[in-house]
Design an enzyme around this catalytic site. Structure first.
Site, PDB file in Angstrom:
ATOM      1  N   GLU A  89       0.772  -1.235   0.000  1.00  0.00           N
ATOM      2  CA  GLU A  89       0.000   0.000   0.000  1.00  0.00           C
ATOM      3  C   GLU A  89       0.807   1.291   0.000  1.00  0.00           C
ATOM      4  OE1 GLU A  89      -3.590   0.098  -0.138  1.00  0.00           O
ATOM      5  OE2 GLU A  89      -2.969  -1.877  -0.826  1.00  0.00           O
TER       6      GLU A  89
ATOM      7  N   SER B 104     -20.783 -21.301 -33.076  1.00  0.00           N
ATOM      8  CA  SER B 104     -21.563 -20.656 -34.134  1.00  0.00           C
ATOM      9  C   SER B 104     -22.401 -19.482 -33.653  1.00  0.00           C
ATOM     10  CB  SER B 104     -22.478 -21.689 -34.801  1.00  0.00           C
ATOM     11  OG  SER B 104     -21.706 -22.656 -35.489  1.00  0.00           O
TER      12      SER B 104
END
Length: 791
Positions: free
Chosen positions: A132, A411
């Site tokens: 951090e 498809s």
């Protein structure tokens, strides 16, 4: 005073007497300088004079802003108190609502135990700092660049950004909120300065570790140690500490139980930071293994179970993307109104349960997903991402297959290929003969493209033809037509069309619709690259919405416990392709639900496409790993996916035959659509071709004479799982006479990994006798496998 003395002082003769001549001298000097300045300005070009004025105004403006910021910081510094952990208000349970305002459930818990910093092992502290704020002990407690960036964005309306270190994060989490505004940043800055003056770095780190949110309802590192490792924080090691530190960026997303791959990548980032700040050696990091993390506790305070729990996760992620992190949801006790329609969600779950209630033992490896969106704005009406409980194999499964999972759509991707061709025809950018839905093209049973043998599914052999109309090629789902079409229009152009329609541009952090080398091959024409199920619902919604795309969303509005509106959705549409393209593509999709044996009730018009992904290699070659049914009416676009969760493992019908899109996916789609649309007026779909010449009155049907005799003719299969037999048209025996449109490639053939390329040395099967690639038996591209197995 003598005249030489006056000249030495720069005065004119007779101007230095006692009656105010010094003032006269100043005025004269000012006038001379003013006149010289005017001459310089007059000599400038008009553009330079304008630039000068803008620069002066900008300088004054920035000076004013700086003065206001300094005054605000001083004011906030004087009037604000430094928050301590014991002063932090406890989070509240959040409420989530259906679109009609009824309660879906409540979620969130409070697990918060303060511990002194000395109880936190030093390696765990450094894990957090590495994740951090790597300069925490060496830099001031404020981020000037983050504050200035927020100021500029607030004034210009740009994107909100953070940039805070641990000190400012503590102030934000404990005292303020996460809104990225200038006022909040200035107040945060003032309190952070005050905090840094009144407390040591160790004290500030202790405050932060006792208040930051780690996910799973755990506030503070002690609660997190229990939630993820069932241990006291004092017993954690450096690897476990890195797991907790990795969570801080986005607790829900980096939870190892939710996204294990992303969680481990972030864990490696934290450990890399430990090397950068010289708290671990690379050799030590290389020897560390990802620790075992406890499962999510059953008693999480989440009163939303089953499939709706996945909706909650999507809602949390969506709010986080809007700058409202999970801890703020709890801190403010938000009431979140979603787009989920109560009845539609019930219909979706019912359709899934009803269709999959009688699975055989062979079918219990199936996973499934259903997403329904509203075409006009992208609102998600129903969302089934998985059971969030026991799956059909009676194993724990909490994965979101609809939004996180991905699989090759087969498809069901062909409409994007056709839309690309129609766009090029409409824009007069087509290379070679333009393509319309009335064009006669090659749909032979087998063709060769770039050295690869491509074949239609064996069940499509009676309908394959070297001369077939595009609209019929879509209806019969001929792979050879659409692979050639993708090659003709450019595979990357098909990807661009799909992305514009709503297909995610990244999947698992990597670019979608392309190979690992960044290239897209003609296989995109028949859906070789994985997509999310929600992508297909959104993409087909774009066709339903006249080519206008809307991003999907779950949250309409979020209010705090005091009634303040924290977030409200605002729709942003984009025109993906011309309405005429949407019209003609939709026209080709309208017969397919009926052709596949799953028409909507009472003859309601719909546009749909099935899809199936085959397994090319291995002991399950010839089987299918994924099956799809995607379709829409003007009111709703719905995608249904069924798969094994692994591109190498097959799914089968009740009879043990390969599963197809028209089977369980088609039945589920039909059942949901009929339930949800019951009682709603049937709305029309396109009836007339708009691009190119009208469809010829003489139907160009396929002939079995055009198909090679490599495989015996077969009819579309009918399995015990189908709701009805698939309609089988009788092929004509008359050869078509029109000359087919020539599909020419836009680039020379290339060798691409993941495809069967007989002419390439790198091909996994480099011989001219390579097996044909069909919709039920093609390899998966290097873009990645389908959804990972879960549970």
């Amino acid at each position: 005073m003598s005249e030489p003395e006056r000249l030495q002082l720069g005065r004119r003769p007779g101007s230095g007497d006692a009656d105010g001549s010094d003032a006269d001298t100043f005025r004269a000097r000012w006038k001379r300088r003013r006149a010289a300045k005017k001459r310089r300005i007059a000599a400038m070009s008009r553009r330079r004079r304008i630039a000068r004025r803008v620069g002066i105004l900008a300088t004054w403006f920035l000076g004013l802003i700086a003065a206001i910021m300094v005054a605000a910081i001083i004011l906030f510094y004087s009037l604000s108190d430094v928050p301590r952990p014991e002063d932090v208000a406890l989070p509240q349970v959040a409420t989530i609502l259906y679109a009609d305002g009824s309660v879906m459930g409540r979620f969130g818990t409070v697990d918060h135990t303060d511990v002194p910093l000395r109880q936190v092992p030093p390696p765990v502290r450094w894990d957090v700092i590495a994740a951090e704020d790597r300069g925490f002990y060496n830099e001031p407690g404020i981020s000037v660049t983050g504050t200035l960036r927020a100021a500029v964005n607030d004034l210009t309306g740009g994107d909100t950004q953070g940039g805070s270190g641990i000190t400012q994060q503590y102030v934000k989490n404990a005292y303020l909120n996460s809104s990225q505004t200038l006022t909040r940043k200035l107040k945060e800055l003032a309190i952070a300065v005050k905090l840094s003056r009144e407390y040591s770095k160790d004290q500030i780190l202790e405050f932060y570790l006792n208040t930051v949110y780690f996910g799973r309802g755990a506030y503070g590192i002690q609660a997190a140690a229990h939630a993820y490792f069932r241990e006291d924080v004092s017993k954690l090691n450096v690897a476990q500490g890195a797991v907790l530190a990795a969570l801080l960026r986005a607790p829900s997303y980096y939870d190892p139980a939710v996204n294990p791959g992303e969680a481990q990548d972030r864990w490696k980032y934290v450990l890399s930071g430990m090397v950068d700040i010289h708290k671990l050696t690379q050799a030590r990091v290389d020897g560390l293994k990802y620790p075992k993390v406890a499962p999510v506790p059953k008693n999480t305070g989440l009163t939303i179970g089953g499939p709706n729990a996945i909706i909650v996760a999507r809602v949390i992620d969506e709010l986080a993307a809007q700058g409202i992190p999970e801890n703020e949801i709890y801190a403010k006790g938000l009431t979140i109104k979603t787009t989920i329609n109560r009845r539609a969600q019930a219909d979706a779950v019912s359709a899934i349960h009803q269709t999959f209630s009688g699975l055989t033992r062979q079918q219990r490896n199936m996973k499934n997903a259903l997403v329904a969106v509203r075409p006009k704005d992208g609102a998600v009406l129903a969302y089934y991402g998985g059971p969030y409980g026991k799956n059909y194999a009676h194993k724990k499964d909490q994965y979101d297959y609809a939004g996180l999972g991905s699989a090759a759509p087969g498809s069901s991707f062909k409409p994007y290929t056709l839309a690309t061709a129609l766009t090029q025809t409409l824009d007069k950018k087509a290379k070679g003969d333009p393509i319309t839905i009335g064009s006669v093209v090659d749909g032979s049973y087998c063709v060769h493209i770039e050295g690869t043998k491509i074949c239609n599914d064996p069940s499509d052999q009676p309908y394959s033809s070297s001369h077939i109309r595009v609209s019929l090629a879509m209806k019969y789902s001929l792979n050879t037509t659409f692979d050639q079409m993708a090659q003709h229009v450019g595979p990357s152009n098909v990807a661009d069309t799909a992305h514009a329609a709503g297909i995610s541009k990244t999947i698992n952090g990597k670019p979608s619709l392309q190979n690992a080398d960044g290239h897209t091959t003609f296989g995109i024409g028949i859906g070789d690259y994985p997509v999310h199920p929600i992508d297909q619902a959104v993409g087909f919604a774009t066709f339903a919405n006249n080519g206008q795309a809307n991003a999907p969303y779950f949250v309409q509005e979020a209010k705090a416990a005091d009634g303040e509106v924290i977030y409200s959705h605002h729709n942003h549409s984009s025109q993906a392709f011309d309405p005429k393209v949407a019209n003609d593509t939709t026209l080709t999709l309208e017969p397919i639900a009926g052709w596949s044996g799953v028409p909507l009730a009472d003859g309601r018009p719909s546009a749909a496409k099935t899809g199936t992904e085959g397994i090319q290699v291995g002991k399950h070659a010839g089987g299918n790993s994924d099956a799809w049914m995607v379709g829409f009416t003007p009111q709703v676009s719905t995608a249904v996916w069924v798969g094994s969760g692994n591109s190498t493992k097959p799914i089968v019908s009740a009879s043990g035959a390969p599963e197809y899109g028209r089977d369980l996916p088609g039945r589920t789609w039909q059942l949901f659509m009929d339930k949800w649309l019951a009682g709603k007026a049937a709305q029309p779909l396109p009836t007339k071709q708009l691009i190119g010449a009208p469809t010829p009155t003489r139907t160009v049907e396929p002939t079995t004479e055009a198909a090679p005799s490599t495989h015996p003719p077969t009819q579309p299969s009918t399995t015990a799982t189908s709701s009805s037999s698939t309609p089988t048209p009788t092929p004509t025996t008359t050869k078509p006479t029109p000359t087919p449109t020539t599909l020419t490639p836009t680039r020379p053939p290339t060798c691409s990994p993941g495809l069967i390329l007989p002419n390439c040395a790198t091909s996994p099967s480099a011989s001219p006798s390579s097996p044909p690639r069909s919709s039920a038996g093609r390899s998966t591209h290097a873009a990645g496998p389908s959804t990972p197995a879960a549970g």
